[in-house]
Write an enzyme that holds these catalytic residues in place. Structure first.
Site, PDB file in Angstrom:
ATOM      1  N   HIS A  62       6.647 -32.402   4.188  1.00  0.00           N
ATOM      2  CA  HIS A  62       7.337 -32.398   5.639  1.00  0.00           C
ATOM      3  C   HIS A  62       8.101 -31.106   5.715  1.00  0.00           C
ATOM      4  CE1 HIS A  62       9.878 -34.818   8.824  1.00  0.00           C
ATOM      5  NE2 HIS A  62       9.558 -33.608   9.248  1.00  0.00           N
ATOM      6  N   GLY A 111       7.021 -25.235  -4.604  1.00  0.00           N
ATOM      7  CA  GLY A 111       7.850 -26.307  -5.187  1.00  0.00           C
ATOM      8  C   GLY A 111       8.098 -27.275  -4.205  1.00  0.00           C
ATOM      9  N   GLN A 112       7.410 -27.585  -3.066  1.00  0.00           N
ATOM     10  CA  GLN A 112       7.748 -28.643  -2.195  1.00  0.00           C
ATOM     11  C   GLN A 112       7.237 -29.923  -2.535  1.00  0.00           C
ATOM     12  OE1 GLN A 112       5.142 -28.901   1.422  1.00  0.00           O
ATOM     13  NE2 GLN A 112       6.889 -28.630   2.740  1.00  0.00           N
ATOM     14  N   HIS A 137      11.203 -28.840   5.431  1.00  0.00           N
ATOM     15  CA  HIS A 137      12.494 -29.112   5.395  1.00  0.00           C
ATOM     16  C   HIS A 137      13.323 -27.861   4.716  1.00  0.00           C
ATOM     17  CE1 HIS A 137      10.793 -30.717   1.629  1.00  0.00           C
ATOM     18  NE2 HIS A 137      11.744 -30.326   1.218  1.00  0.00           N
ATOM     19  N   HIS A 180      16.629 -26.559   2.904  1.00  0.00           N
ATOM     20  CA  HIS A 180      17.876 -27.120   2.387  1.00  0.00           C
ATOM     21  C   HIS A 180      18.923 -26.097   2.542  1.00  0.00           C
ATOM     22  CE1 HIS A 180      15.339 -29.123  -1.185  1.00  0.00           C
ATOM     23  NE2 HIS A 180      14.216 -28.333  -0.513  1.00  0.00           N
ATOM     24  N   GLN A 182      10.819 -24.568   0.773  1.00  0.00           N
ATOM     25  CA  GLN A 182       9.887 -24.233  -0.224  1.00  0.00           C
ATOM     26  C   GLN A 182       8.556 -24.798   0.670  1.00  0.00           C
ATOM     27  OE1 GLN A 182      11.530 -24.832  -4.222  1.00  0.00           O
ATOM     28  NE2 GLN A 182      11.851 -26.707  -3.527  1.00  0.00           N
ATOM     29  N   VAL A 227       8.022 -32.919  -0.957  1.00  0.00           N
ATOM     30  CA  VAL A 227       7.779 -33.701   0.208  1.00  0.00           C
ATOM     31  C   VAL A 227       7.127 -33.051   1.070  1.00  0.00           C
ATOM     32  CG1 VAL A 227       9.028 -35.260   2.006  1.00  0.00           C
ATOM     33  CG2 VAL A 227      10.130 -35.120  -0.076  1.00  0.00           C
ATOM     34  N   ASN A 283      21.259 -35.904   1.733  1.00  0.00           N
ATOM     35  CA  ASN A 283      19.974 -35.963   0.544  1.00  0.00           C
ATOM     36  C   ASN A 283      20.178 -37.086  -0.550  1.00  0.00           C
ATOM     37  OD1 ASN A 283      18.411 -35.090  -1.506  1.00  0.00           O
ATOM     38  ND2 ASN A 283      18.631 -33.028  -0.787  1.00  0.00           N
TER      39      ASN A 283
HETATM   40  W1  AMW Z   1      11.701 -29.994  -1.989  1.00  0.00           W
HETATM   41  O1  AMW Z   1      11.281 -30.089  -3.703  1.00  0.00           O
HETATM   42  O2  AMW Z   1      10.081 -30.924  -1.337  1.00  0.00           O
HETATM   43  O3  AMW Z   1      11.525 -28.545  -1.326  1.00  0.00           O
HETATM   44  O4  AMW Z   1      12.921 -31.018  -1.786  1.00  0.00           O
HETATM   45  C1  AMW Z   1      12.778 -32.267  -1.298  1.00  0.00           C
HETATM   46  C2  AMW Z   1      14.223 -32.818  -1.119  1.00  0.00           C
HETATM   47  O5  AMW Z   1      14.200 -34.123  -0.484  1.00  0.00           O
HETATM   48  C3  AMW Z   1      15.084 -32.960  -2.564  1.00  0.00           C
HETATM   49  O6  AMW Z   1      16.321 -32.345  -2.421  1.00  0.00           O
HETATM   50  C4  AMW Z   1      15.259 -34.455  -2.443  1.00  0.00           C
HETATM   51  O7  AMW Z   1      16.388 -35.134  -3.182  1.00  0.00           O
HETATM   52  C5  AMW Z   1      15.156 -34.864  -1.262  1.00  0.00           C
HETATM   53  N1  AMW Z   1      14.647 -36.289  -0.760  1.00  0.00           N
HETATM   54  C6  AMW Z   1      13.655 -36.854  -1.013  1.00  0.00           C
HETATM   55  N2  AMW Z   1      13.568 -38.224  -0.611  1.00  0.00           N
HETATM   56  C7  AMW Z   1      14.458 -38.096   0.281  1.00  0.00           C
HETATM   57  C8  AMW Z   1      15.070 -39.264   1.074  1.00  0.00           C
HETATM   58  N3  AMW Z   1      14.293 -40.434   1.141  1.00  0.00           N
HETATM   59  N4  AMW Z   1      16.129 -39.024   1.784  1.00  0.00           N
HETATM   60  C9  AMW Z   1      16.674 -37.986   1.635  1.00  0.00           C
HETATM   61  N5  AMW Z   1      16.286 -36.814   0.817  1.00  0.00           N
HETATM   62  C10 AMW Z   1      15.173 -36.985  -0.022  1.00  0.00           C
END
Ligand code: AMW
Length: 173
Positions: free
Chosen positions: A94, A89-90, A96, A98, A83, A92, A27
């Site tokens: 895509h 709360g998502q 994923h 945690h 999320q 990004v 991360n």
């Molecule tokens: W989400 O709020 O979409 O459930 O969580 C997004 C997660 O992706 C966060 O923990 C954030 O720190 C992480 N993140 C965002 N961009 C990157 C990246 N380029 N490389 C690794 N982790 C990332």
């Protein structure tokens, strides 16, 4: 080596484990030491967009990666969270998952992690300030000793990915 995307980001060198349909990456802004993500290769936003094979593979990968990061970061429990969509709360778009190793007294209140997880990327400074103000003991990780130091550099992430890749291949999973 084929290019791996997390959302719009190229994360190929942050990846420390690959299965048939999923991968694990370190991360850029870990909330606690060992906070990693597991994703499908396919860049789709929602769990409902995944096939049965992809979902099964994703969760088997989550289980394998969880075991290793819990050991490496000397956790005694894990937060495992998805999320699923922006209103959850998502940030990004895509899928994923945690994985966050937890240790005794790592945060003042065990459930503070959810507040931190829900902080948007735009609020990351705020989230780190909150973390700083609520954290008491237990931050022994070099990653977060300096909580202002965010995001991490590529070199830091690559080093962690290399270390975790070695641990994953040694683990009999
Ligand atoms: W989400 O709020 O979409 O459930 O969580 C997004 C997660 O992706 C966060 O923990 C954030 O720190 C992480 N993140 C965002 N961009 C990157 C990246 N380029 N490389 C690794 N982790 C990332």
């Amino acid at each position: 080596m084929s290019i791996i995307y997390f959302g719009q980001f190229v994360v190929t060198r942050q990846v420390f484990y690959k299965s048939r349909y999923s991968y694990a990456l370190v991360n850029v802004k870990p909330l606690l030491p060992g906070h990693v993500l597991v994703c499908p290769y396919r860049v789709v936003p929602r769990m409902k967009d995944l096939t049965t094979e992809e979902i099964a593979d994703l969760f088997v990968t989550v289980q394998k990666v969880s075991e290793v990061v819990e050991n490496v970061y000397k956790g005694q429990s894990l937060n495992i969270a998805i999320q699923d969509g922006p209103l959850a709360g998502q940030s990004v778009p895509h899928v994923h998952c945690h994985i966050i190793p937890r240790r005794l007294n790592d945060l003042q209140n065990v459930d503070d992690v959810y507040q931190l997880l829900n902080s948007k990327d735009a609020d990351i400074e705020l989230s780190f300030q909150q973390l700083k103000s609520i954290n008491t003991v237990g931050f022994s990780s070099p990653d977060l000793q300096d909580l202002e130091r965010t995001p991490r550099t590529e070199e830091e992430m690559w080093a962690e990915a290399e270390m975790l890749q070695a641990k994953m291949s040694k683990a009999s999973l």
